[in-house]
Design an enzyme around this catalytic site. Structure first.
Site, mmCIF file in Angstrom:
data_model
loop_
_atom_site.group_PDB
_atom_site.id
_atom_site.type_symbol
_atom_site.label_atom_id
_atom_site.label_comp_id
_atom_site.label_asym_id
_atom_site.label_seq_id
_atom_site.Cartn_x
_atom_site.Cartn_y
_atom_site.Cartn_z
ATOM 1 N N TYR A 9 -0.965 8.670 -2.338
ATOM 2 C CA TYR A 9 -0.961 8.501 -3.791
ATOM 3 C C TYR A 9 -2.203 9.138 -4.434
ATOM 4 O O TYR A 9 -2.254 9.324 -5.634
ATOM 5 C CB TYR A 9 -0.998 7.009 -4.152
ATOM 6 C CG TYR A 9 0.305 6.245 -4.043
ATOM 7 C CD1 TYR A 9 1.447 6.807 -3.476
ATOM 8 C CD2 TYR A 9 0.377 4.945 -4.529
ATOM 9 C CE1 TYR A 9 2.630 6.078 -3.394
ATOM 10 C CE2 TYR A 9 1.554 4.211 -4.460
ATOM 11 C CZ TYR A 9 2.677 4.782 -3.880
ATOM 12 O OH TYR A 9 3.832 4.050 -3.817
ATOM 13 N N CYS A 20 -11.187 2.697 -0.020
ATOM 14 C CA CYS A 20 -9.798 3.072 0.276
ATOM 15 C C CYS A 20 -9.411 2.252 1.495
ATOM 16 O O CYS A 20 -10.157 2.226 2.487
ATOM 17 C CB CYS A 20 -9.691 4.561 0.585
ATOM 18 S SG CYS A 20 -8.056 5.036 1.187
ATOM 19 N N CYS A 63 -4.241 -1.393 -2.196
ATOM 20 C CA CYS A 63 -4.437 0.045 -2.335
ATOM 21 C C CYS A 63 -5.390 0.249 -3.509
ATOM 22 O O CYS A 63 -5.120 -0.215 -4.618
ATOM 23 C CB CYS A 63 -3.091 0.707 -2.619
ATOM 24 S SG CYS A 63 -3.188 2.465 -2.988
ATOM 25 N N HIS A 103 -7.315 2.687 3.715
ATOM 26 C CA HIS A 103 -7.072 3.452 4.953
ATOM 27 C C HIS A 103 -8.360 3.630 5.774
ATOM 28 O O HIS A 103 -8.295 3.767 6.994
ATOM 29 C CB HIS A 103 -6.555 4.860 4.623
ATOM 30 C CG HIS A 103 -5.089 4.945 4.327
ATOM 31 N ND1 HIS A 103 -4.536 4.407 3.200
ATOM 32 C CD2 HIS A 103 -4.068 5.523 5.011
ATOM 33 C CE1 HIS A 103 -3.228 4.659 3.192
ATOM 34 N NE2 HIS A 103 -2.921 5.347 4.287
ATOM 35 N N ASP A 135 0.861 -1.194 0.000
ATOM 36 C CA ASP A 135 0.000 0.000 0.000
ATOM 37 C C ASP A 135 0.891 1.236 0.000
ATOM 38 O O ASP A 135 2.070 1.166 0.338
ATOM 39 C CB ASP A 135 -0.910 0.010 1.236
ATOM 40 C CG ASP A 135 -1.845 1.226 1.257
ATOM 41 O OD1 ASP A 135 -2.363 1.598 0.178
ATOM 42 O OD2 ASP A 135 -2.043 1.821 2.325
ATOM 43 N N SER A 136 0.273 2.375 -0.337
ATOM 44 C CA SER A 136 1.011 3.641 -0.278
ATOM 45 C C SER A 136 1.460 3.933 1.155
ATOM 46 O O SER A 136 2.431 4.644 1.361
ATOM 47 C CB SER A 136 0.120 4.772 -0.775
ATOM 48 O OG SER A 136 -1.021 4.876 0.052
ATOM 49 N N GLU A 190 -2.505 9.254 7.890
ATOM 50 C CA GLU A 190 -1.036 9.105 7.856
ATOM 51 C C GLU A 190 -0.387 9.963 8.953
ATOM 52 O O GLU A 190 0.687 9.655 9.445
ATOM 53 C CB GLU A 190 -0.485 9.488 6.476
ATOM 54 C CG GLU A 190 -0.789 8.470 5.372
ATOM 55 C CD GLU A 190 0.040 7.175 5.468
ATOM 56 O OE1 GLU A 190 1.255 7.238 5.659
ATOM 57 O OE2 GLU A 190 -0.565 6.079 5.358
HETATM 58 N N1 DGL Z 1 -4.939 3.051 0.872
HETATM 59 C C1 DGL Z 1 -4.916 3.753 -0.401
HETATM 60 C C2 DGL Z 1 -6.176 3.388 -1.177
HETATM 61 O O1 DGL Z 1 -6.783 2.356 -0.903
HETATM 62 C C3 DGL Z 1 -4.700 5.217 -0.152
HETATM 63 C C4 DGL Z 1 -4.153 5.909 -1.321
HETATM 64 C C5 DGL Z 1 -3.388 7.157 -1.022
HETATM 65 O O2 DGL Z 1 -2.223 7.037 -0.666
HETATM 66 O O3 DGL Z 1 -3.954 8.252 -1.200
HETATM 67 O O4 DGL Z 1 -6.562 4.071 -2.093
#
Ligand code: DGL
Length: 274
Positions: free
Chosen positions: A43, A193, A74, A195, A11-12, A159
């Site tokens: 991302y 997402c 992600c 997150h 993941d990012s 984050e």
């Molecule tokens: N967890 C990522 C997703 O599912 C987050 C992407 C990001 O870094 O903005 O899209």
């Protein structure tokens, strides 16, 4: 020494940990290698080209670490990079290895669950503007209505561990009300997402009880079990010593602290560049 061919989870940042947690619960015997590109997260508002390049770099890195199977945990990367990697790069990189994403399992769940009639999809700017969910719902679950809303501030909040602050909660509440104004009929909120499950208690406190919240972790885990049953050659290529390694492009001390809270365990990550 055991041979280690872990399942790679990428993941990012911290979001993919919500997927890893569910996968480990369903498949506790396997080895895992988690890679978070925390130094370059989020991302969500990056260009297609950059997300593709970062994701490809991560997949190559995980292949070089011995992974035969990589889960791109992600949505932004799954929306912007996965298809090119599967259809174009894999053949050249390592045709016997596999890369799976998180969008298709969710779409299958939406199509299979007859109680779902109207979904509200929230995700990053990248995921929502790609319309990946919209296109797939129209194809595989055409009877399901959908509305979408991008929440570009949510990943930075998570984050930076600011989701519990008053301003953080206000941002979340405001985004939810924008989504609900688009369609008051929503019966299921899709957390598109990885997150966002970290926000579950906050989301639940702002949502009416009638709206179910769909997190991807358990869905991706269920589909992965099915996938490994259907593909014994991939299953055999994954080692099973119940280990989990964590790698991050961020300083390991920061990662250990935040990821430890999400995983409810102590974490000893390695800082890497890829
Ligand atoms: N967890 C990522 C997703 O599912 C987050 C992407 C990001 O870094 O903005 O899209």
């Amino acid at each position: 020494m055991h041979k280690s061919n872990p399942i790679g989870v990428f993941d990012s940042g911290y979001g993919g940990l919500t997927i890893l947690k569910s996968i480990k619960k369903s498949l506790p015997d396997y080895d895992y290698l988690y890679l978070g590109d925390n130094a370059r997260a989020p991302y969500g508002d990056r260009s297609f080209e950059l997300v593709y390049q970062y994701t490809l770099d991560a997949v190559k890195f995980l292949f070089n670490q011995g992974c035969s199977l990589v889960i791109v945990a992600c949505n932004t990367s799954s929306a912007k990079a996965l298809r090119s990697i599967q259809q174009k790069d894999l053949e050249k990189l390592s045709p016997n290895k596999r890369v799976l994403g998180v969008i298709r399992p969710c779409i299958e769940e939406i199509a299979e669950n007859k109680e779902i009639n109207s979904v509200g999809i929230i995700g990053t700017l990248g995921t929502v503007s790609s319309n990946s969910y919209g296109l797939e719902i129209e194809k595989y679950a055409p009877k399901v209505n959908y509305v979408q809303h991008a929440c570009p501030l949510w990943v930075p909040l998570i984050e930076n561990e600011k989701q519990e602050s008053n301003s953080g909660k206000e941002i979340i509440k405001n985004d939810l009300s924008i989504l609900l104004q688009k369609s008051p009929k929503i019966d299921t909120l899709v957390l598109a997402c990885t997150h966002y499950p970290i926000l579950y208690p906050i989301l639940r406190s702002f949502l009416p009880k009638s709206i179910a919240v769909m997190s991807q972790g358990p869905i991706v885990a269920k589909k992965l079990v099915e996938y490994l049953n259907k593909h014994p050659e991939i299953d055999e290529a994954c080692s099973k010593n119940s280990t989990t390694l964590f790698m991050t492009s961020e300083k390991e001390t920061v990662f250990n602290q935040v990821a430890g809270k999400i995983m409810n365990s102590s974490i000893n990550a390695k800082s890497v560049s890829f």
